[in-house]
Motif scaffolding. Structure first.
Motif, short mmCIF file in Angstrom:
data_model
loop_
_atom_site.label_atom_id
_atom_site.label_comp_id
_atom_site.label_asym_id
_atom_site.label_seq_id
_atom_site.Cartn_x
_atom_site.Cartn_y
_atom_site.Cartn_z
N SER A 178 -20.39 0.39 25.80
CA SER A 178 -21.02 -0.24 25.02
C SER A 178 -20.97 -1.36 26.45
O SER A 178 -20.37 -1.33 27.37
N VAL A 179 -21.67 -2.82 25.96
CA VAL A 179 -20.98 -3.62 27.21
C VAL A 179 -21.27 -5.21 26.29
O VAL A 179 -21.48 -5.40 25.27
N SER A 180 -20.13 -5.94 26.47
CA SER A 180 -19.54 -6.72 26.11
C SER A 180 -19.81 -7.77 26.72
O SER A 180 -19.68 -7.89 28.44
N LYS A 181 -19.65 -9.40 26.77
CA LYS A 181 -19.90 -10.72 27.24
C LYS A 181 -19.22 -11.74 26.82
O LYS A 181 -18.84 -12.07 26.74
N ASP A 182 -17.53 -10.40 26.47
CA ASP A 182 -16.30 -11.71 25.43
C ASP A 182 -15.39 -10.73 26.03
O ASP A 182 -14.84 -9.66 24.93
N ALA A 183 -14.09 -10.57 26.78
CA ALA A 183 -13.46 -10.13 27.15
C ALA A 183 -11.92 -10.62 26.70
O ALA A 183 -11.16 -9.53 26.78
N MET A 190 -9.01 -2.89 19.21
CA MET A 190 -9.79 -3.00 18.25
C MET A 190 -11.39 -1.78 19.43
O MET A 190 -12.81 -1.96 18.90
N ALA A 191 -10.95 -1.35 20.41
CA ALA A 191 -12.51 -0.90 21.27
C ALA A 191 -11.93 0.05 20.30
O ALA A 191 -11.62 1.18 20.34
N THR A 192 -13.74 0.60 20.14
CA THR A 192 -14.14 2.27 19.49
C THR A 192 -14.73 2.99 20.37
O THR A 192 -14.99 4.06 20.24
N THR A 193 -15.49 2.18 21.42
CA THR A 193 -16.29 2.50 23.06
C THR A 193 -15.49 2.37 24.03
O THR A 193 -14.61 1.09 24.37
N VAL A 194 -16.36 2.46 25.02
CA VAL A 194 -15.53 2.41 26.34
C VAL A 194 -16.85 1.48 26.51
O VAL A 194 -17.81 1.23 26.31
N THR A 195 -15.89 0.28 26.76
CA THR A 195 -16.73 -0.74 26.66
C THR A 195 -17.13 -1.49 28.16
O THR A 195 -15.53 -2.64 28.71
N LEU A 196 -17.90 -2.03 29.03
CA LEU A 196 -17.46 -3.00 30.32
C LEU A 196 -17.99 -4.36 30.06
O LEU A 196 -19.55 -4.41 29.55
#
Length: 147
Positions: free
Chosen positions: A77-82, A16-22
């Motif tokens: 991008s930054v996420s708070k739900d892995a 589902m990722a379209t960015t490098v997600t931290l």
């Protein structure tokens, strides 16, 4: 005698990722899906009695801003739900055992949209920024279990 603290950076592929997600934090509860070995904890959590959420001591938004400013041509991008699956379970466990000194980075599948070379450059930049922040935060409280 001072002991060295170790840190861990985990990397997982997300369709589902379209960015490098931290990922900023790991979650203890809400695990419902079976993994590849048909396992799911009966308690639906990583650690019974553990805190609901553990944040990394690394400020992922600062890492994102610094890497974005490097102009690598890769969105971060930054996420708070892995995701309450293998990645979130791994991250939570690592954060708990490492007293918050862990990181998890989700990357999109190769070629969707980034090449292996682009992802490698972005991951290198991300990890170097994380190390810089960790170095600058030496001596500060590293366990965020109470948050």
């Amino acid at each position: 005698m001072e002991t060295a603290s170790s840190s861990m950076v985990h990397v997982g592929v997300s369709g589902m990722a379209t960015t490098v997600t931290l990922e900023q934090c790991g979650h203890n509860q809400g695990y419902m899906r079976l993994d590849n070995c048909s396992f799911c904890p009966e308690s639906r959590c990583c650690l019974e009695g553990g805190p609901d959420c553990i944040h990394s001591v690394i400020d992922m938004d600062t890492v994102r801003k610094r890497v974005d400013s490097a102009g690598l041509g890769v969105s971060v991008s930054v996420s708070k739900d892995a995701g309450r699956y293998l990645c979130d379970y791994t991250y939570y466990t690592s954060l708990f055992l490492g007293e918050g000194r862990s990181a998890f980075v989700h990357v999109p599948p190769l070629g969707k949209p980034y090449s292996a070379e682009q992802l490698a450059r972005a991951l290198r930049a991300v990890i170097l920024e994380m190390l810089e922040l960790m170095e600058n935060n030496k001596g500060k409280k590293h366990c965020l279990h109470d948050q």
